[in-house]
Write a protein that holds these residues in place. Structure first.
Motif, PDB file in Angstrom:
ATOM      1  N   GLY A  22      15.166  34.664  -1.302  1.00  0.00           N
ATOM      2  CA  GLY A  22      15.216  33.992  -2.594  1.00  0.00           C
ATOM      3  C   GLY A  22      16.576  34.123  -3.248  1.00  0.00           C
ATOM      4  O   GLY A  22      17.086  33.165  -3.868  1.00  0.00           O
ATOM      5  N   LEU A  23      17.204  35.297  -3.132  1.00  0.00           N
ATOM      6  CA  LEU A  23      18.541  35.498  -3.697  1.00  0.00           C
ATOM      7  C   LEU A  23      19.557  34.598  -3.011  1.00  0.00           C
ATOM      8  O   LEU A  23      20.434  34.014  -3.668  1.00  0.00           O
ATOM      9  N   ASP A  24      19.436  34.476  -1.681  1.00  0.00           N
ATOM     10  CA  ASP A  24      20.354  33.606  -0.937  1.00  0.00           C
ATOM     11  C   ASP A  24      20.204  32.147  -1.375  1.00  0.00           C
ATOM     12  O   ASP A  24      21.203  31.434  -1.558  1.00  0.00           O
ATOM     13  N   MET A  25      18.975  31.700  -1.530  1.00  0.00           N
ATOM     14  CA  MET A  25      18.754  30.320  -1.963  1.00  0.00           C
ATOM     15  C   MET A  25      19.278  30.106  -3.382  1.00  0.00           C
ATOM     16  O   MET A  25      19.858  29.055  -3.689  1.00  0.00           O
ATOM     17  N   LEU A  26      19.101  31.098  -4.253  1.00  0.00           N
ATOM     18  CA  LEU A  26      19.607  30.994  -5.621  1.00  0.00           C
ATOM     19  C   LEU A  26      21.128  30.849  -5.618  1.00  0.00           C
ATOM     20  O   LEU A  26      21.685  30.034  -6.370  1.00  0.00           O
ATOM     21  N   ARG A  27      21.788  31.600  -4.753  1.00  0.00           N
ATOM     22  CA  ARG A  27      23.250  31.497  -4.644  1.00  0.00           C
ATOM     23  C   ARG A  27      23.663  30.095  -4.191  1.00  0.00           C
ATOM     24  O   ARG A  27      24.607  29.501  -4.716  1.00  0.00           O
ATOM     25  N   ARG A  28      22.942  29.558  -3.194  1.00  0.00           N
ATOM     26  CA  ARG A  28      23.292  28.237  -2.680  1.00  0.00           C
ATOM     27  C   ARG A  28      23.024  27.139  -3.715  1.00  0.00           C
ATOM     28  O   ARG A  28      23.829  26.218  -3.879  1.00  0.00           O
ATOM     29  N   LEU A  29      21.910  27.245  -4.408  1.00  0.00           N
ATOM     30  CA  LEU A  29      21.531  26.202  -5.359  1.00  0.00           C
ATOM     31  C   LEU A  29      22.413  26.189  -6.602  1.00  0.00           C
ATOM     32  O   LEU A  29      22.680  25.129  -7.175  1.00  0.00           O
ATOM     33  N   THR A  30      22.851  27.365  -7.030  1.00  0.00           N
ATOM     34  CA  THR A  30      23.594  27.440  -8.298  1.00  0.00           C
ATOM     35  C   THR A  30      25.084  27.647  -8.110  1.00  0.00           C
ATOM     36  O   THR A  30      25.866  27.430  -9.046  1.00  0.00           O
TER      37      THR A  30
ATOM     38  N   LEU B 161      30.582  28.967 -18.171  1.00  0.00           N
ATOM     39  CA  LEU B 161      30.739  30.369 -18.564  1.00  0.00           C
ATOM     40  C   LEU B 161      29.711  31.283 -17.900  1.00  0.00           C
ATOM     41  O   LEU B 161      29.856  32.508 -17.946  1.00  0.00           O
ATOM     42  N   VAL B 162      28.676  30.712 -17.300  1.00  0.00           N
ATOM     43  CA  VAL B 162      27.625  31.518 -16.670  1.00  0.00           C
ATOM     44  C   VAL B 162      28.064  31.875 -15.253  1.00  0.00           C
ATOM     45  O   VAL B 162      28.134  31.026 -14.363  1.00  0.00           O
ATOM     46  N   SER B 163      28.361  33.149 -15.051  1.00  0.00           N
ATOM     47  CA  SER B 163      28.960  33.587 -13.793  1.00  0.00           C
ATOM     48  C   SER B 163      27.952  34.060 -12.767  1.00  0.00           C
ATOM     49  O   SER B 163      28.255  34.094 -11.573  1.00  0.00           O
ATOM     50  N   GLY B 164      26.760  34.477 -13.200  1.00  0.00           N
ATOM     51  CA  GLY B 164      25.796  34.966 -12.223  1.00  0.00           C
ATOM     52  C   GLY B 164      24.599  35.619 -12.863  1.00  0.00           C
ATOM     53  O   GLY B 164      24.376  35.506 -14.072  1.00  0.00           O
ATOM     54  N   PHE B 165      23.839  36.342 -12.030  1.00  0.00           N
ATOM     55  CA  PHE B 165      22.517  36.811 -12.427  1.00  0.00           C
ATOM     56  C   PHE B 165      22.321  38.292 -12.089  1.00  0.00           C
ATOM     57  O   PHE B 165      22.957  38.832 -11.187  1.00  0.00           O
ATOM     58  N   VAL B 166      21.394  38.902 -12.839  1.00  0.00           N
ATOM     59  CA  VAL B 166      20.919  40.255 -12.540  1.00  0.00           C
ATOM     60  C   VAL B 166      19.397  40.221 -12.550  1.00  0.00           C
ATOM     61  O   VAL B 166      18.782  39.781 -13.527  1.00  0.00           O
TER      62      VAL B 166
ATOM     63  N   HIS C  40      34.745  32.784 -14.252  1.00  0.00           N
ATOM     64  CA  HIS C  40      35.232  32.311 -12.966  1.00  0.00           C
ATOM     65  C   HIS C  40      34.832  30.850 -12.786  1.00  0.00           C
ATOM     66  O   HIS C  40      33.831  30.392 -13.338  1.00  0.00           O
ATOM     67  N   PRO C  41      35.565  30.084 -11.983  1.00  0.00           N
ATOM     68  CA  PRO C  41      35.169  28.700 -11.703  1.00  0.00           C
ATOM     69  C   PRO C  41      33.800  28.656 -11.017  1.00  0.00           C
ATOM     70  O   PRO C  41      33.559  29.364 -10.041  1.00  0.00           O
ATOM     71  N   VAL C  42      32.894  27.840 -11.551  1.00  0.00           N
ATOM     72  CA  VAL C  42      31.552  27.687 -10.991  1.00  0.00           C
ATOM     73  C   VAL C  42      31.172  26.214 -11.038  1.00  0.00           C
ATOM     74  O   VAL C  42      31.681  25.460 -11.870  1.00  0.00           O
ATOM     75  N   PRO C  43      30.267  25.789 -10.145  1.00  0.00           N
ATOM     76  CA  PRO C  43      29.856  24.375 -10.149  1.00  0.00           C
ATOM     77  C   PRO C  43      28.933  24.056 -11.314  1.00  0.00           C
ATOM     78  O   PRO C  43      28.303  24.919 -11.896  1.00  0.00           O
ATOM     79  N   VAL C  44      28.847  22.774 -11.655  1.00  0.00           N
ATOM     80  CA  VAL C  44      27.924  22.294 -12.673  1.00  0.00           C
ATOM     81  C   VAL C  44      26.670  21.799 -11.998  1.00  0.00           C
ATOM     82  O   VAL C  44      26.701  21.049 -11.030  1.00  0.00           O
ATOM     83  N   LEU C  45      25.525  22.217 -12.502  1.00  0.00           N
ATOM     84  CA  LEU C  45      24.241  21.807 -11.950  1.00  0.00           C
ATOM     85  C   LEU C  45      23.785  20.519 -12.624  1.00  0.00           C
ATOM     86  O   LEU C  45      23.848  20.408 -13.852  1.00  0.00           O
ATOM     87  N   PRO C  46      23.341  19.535 -11.866  1.00  0.00           N
ATOM     88  CA  PRO C  46      22.731  18.353 -12.476  1.00  0.00           C
ATOM     89  C   PRO C  46      21.299  18.698 -12.901  1.00  0.00           C
ATOM     90  O   PRO C  46      20.693  19.600 -12.316  1.00  0.00           O
ATOM     91  N   PRO C  47      20.676  18.048 -13.901  1.00  0.00           N
ATOM     92  CA  PRO C  47      21.316  17.009 -14.695  1.00  0.00           C
ATOM     93  C   PRO C  47      22.057  17.562 -15.896  1.00  0.00           C
ATOM     94  O   PRO C  47      22.844  16.869 -16.521  1.00  0.00           O
TER      95      PRO C  47
END
Length: 495
Positions: A208-216, A189-194, A482-489
């Motif tokens: 940093g924003l670009d890396m956050l997008r890639r990581l999450t 349910l978490v779609s993004g950040f502000v 929206h569909p989003v990936p699941v972060l491990p763990p």
């Protein structure tokens, strides 16, 4: 359009309240019928609706941002801490219990049903509901009984954006950690950040924003810049340390210095915002006698624990400094009760008979039923409106009448919150204070506090419109998660 959104935060005071208000103002200006909502609010700043319900003060301001009269459905569950362990539980604007954390757990089903029922009614009445979370959604120790954050989002299938305060530092770790601690269903349910309160060149932030997008795998909906002087009614005393205390140039030759006693359980300290908005008035918060030095006016604000905060006044030496001073003192609600001769409290503290500061001819007895209202009257020949929230019932035994309280010499006391927001009354009161304090201070004739608040709400709407991806926000509100990936763990399933 139809839909809803939950604005969560990495921490308390990350900016959820102001972002929610800004989105409400932005949507309202677009002609959208929008309402604010906070399922469960823990705050000592509250407000009374037109029909006598008590809700969080922040939701009242968010309603104003949406162009609405506040109602209980906007904050169906309000918790007002009276100590480190116990809180008064207010459901749909009425107190129902005084409990500790374990006892509150037994109310879980009632609280959940109350919150979801209120949200359902708002969604049927309005096109869009902007929900504000509480604290952080990653309080995994509280997840099982949560109805303020991901518990609400899961129950109502709400898309979630997470706000982070970059001014505190560590915002990228906070964003990533918030998502990573949630279980898979919550993460979905978490779609993004502000990013909130950014100062500096945006280009330095972009890597940093670009890396956050890639990581999450989640988007950043925008970066809200730091806006100096933008204050709004806040949730709790966390924001007092950064409270605006600057002074606008005086209208006369001198400033007027106001010291506000910062009780451990201070409540409705937003009463003094109207003083700080006056040109030439400085406002500071005091926790020891030195903080009252050179003050032209000392304010004793509201308190959720009147007898305990009165004992704190004596322990710190503030009580002696207040009773010994020769100059104006104003008590509001709990502060007014402390200024009296005697308090009898078998309700809030159970302390029984307690000696007050003795500066006003008043006897206070706490009643089991809380008094809630929106009184009107006159003072200094000017009309005054306010709101009252108190268990203590004051019997005035002398002095001059003053807004349902009294005045004796240089000391005023009233049960009314919000009285200082009345411009003509505030100016007359400050002129009297200045004369008694021997200050060459003249209240500015044009200060309009209601207009100032509207201007700040418009400034929040402008921030949203200019610095967030509003098309993406509209799409999120209408389409849902929206569909989003699941972060491990991920955290263990809450059950």
């Amino acid at each position: 359009m139809k839909g809803a959104l939950l604005v969560a935060g990495t921490t308390s005071d990350a900016g959820k309240s102001v972002v929610t208000a800004g989105i409400c103002r932005w949507l309202a200006r677009r002609g959208v019928r929008v309402a604010p909502f906070k399922a469960q609010n823990m705050s000592l700043n509250s407000y009374v609706t037109a029909d006598g319900a008590e809700i969080g003060r922040a939701q009242a301001v968010q309603a104003q941002a949406a162009g609405l009269e506040p109602v209980a459905d906007m904050n169906p569950v309000l918790l007002k801490p009276g100590s480190d362990r116990r809180s008064q539980v207010i459901l749909m604007g009425r107190p129902v219990a005084d409990v500790d954390a374990m006892e509150y757990g037994r109310l879980r089903d009632l609280v959940r049903d109350t919150a979801l029922g209120a949200l359902d009614r708002l969604r049927k009445q309005y096109d869009v509901v902007i929900c504000e979370g509480a604290g952080s959604p990653a309080e995994i120790n509280l997840r099982r009984g949560d109805i303020a954050n991901m518990g609400l989002a899961r129950a109502a299938n709400l898309p979630v954006i997470v706000v982070g305060d970059i001014d505190r530092g560590g915002v990228f770790a906070a964003f990533y950690g918030t998502v990573g601690l949630l279980d898979a269903d919550d993460q979905a349910l978490v779609s993004g950040f502000v990013v909130n309160k950014f100062r500096g060149a945006l280009g330095l932030l972009e890597p940093g924003l670009d890396m956050l997008r890639r990581l999450t795998g989640r988007r950043v909906y925008g970066v809200l810049p730091w806006l100096d002087g933008l204050w709004l009614d806040v949730e709790d005393s966390l924001a007092l340390d950064a409270r605006r205390v600057g002074v606008r140039p005086p209208h006369g030759r001198q400033t007027l210095r106001v010291a506000v006693v910062r009780f451990p359980r201070i409540s409705n300290f937003t009463d003094v915002d109207a003083l700080a908005a006056e040109p030439g008035v400085t406002v500071r918060f005091a926790t020891d006698p030195a903080g009252l030095d050179d003050a032209d006016l000392v304010v004793l604000p509201g308190s959720r624990a009147t007898v305990h905060d009165l004992a704190w006044l004596r322990e710190t030496g503030l009580a002696g400094a207040i009773t010994a001073r020769r100059g104006p003192v104003l008590g509001v609600c709990g502060g007014f009760q402390m200024l009296g001769r005697e308090i009898v409290d078998e309700v809030e503290s159970g302390a029984g008979r307690v000696e007050g500061l003795g500066l006003l001819p008043v006897r206070v007895e706490f009643a089991a039923e809380k008094r809630l209202g929106r009184p009107t009257g006159h003072a200094y020949g000017r009309p005054v409106t306010g709101y009252e929230i108190h268990h203590g019932v004051a019997t005035v035994e002398g002095g001059e009448p003053f807004l349902d309280g009294c005045r004796q010499g240089d000391v005023w006391g009233t049960t009314w919150h919000g009285a200082l927001e009345n411009d003509a009354f505030r100016r007359a009161f400050l002129a009297d204070v200045a004369e008694r304090a021997g200050r060459d201070f003249v209240p500015a004739p044009g200060t309009d506090f209601a207009r100032l608040r509207e201007e700040r709400l418009d400034a929040l709407g402008d921030l949203v419109e200019r610095h967030l991806d509003t098309e993406a926000l509209l799409d999120l509100i209408e389409r849902g998660p929206h569909p989003v990936p699941v972060l491990p763990p991920g955290a263990p399933t809450a059950g």
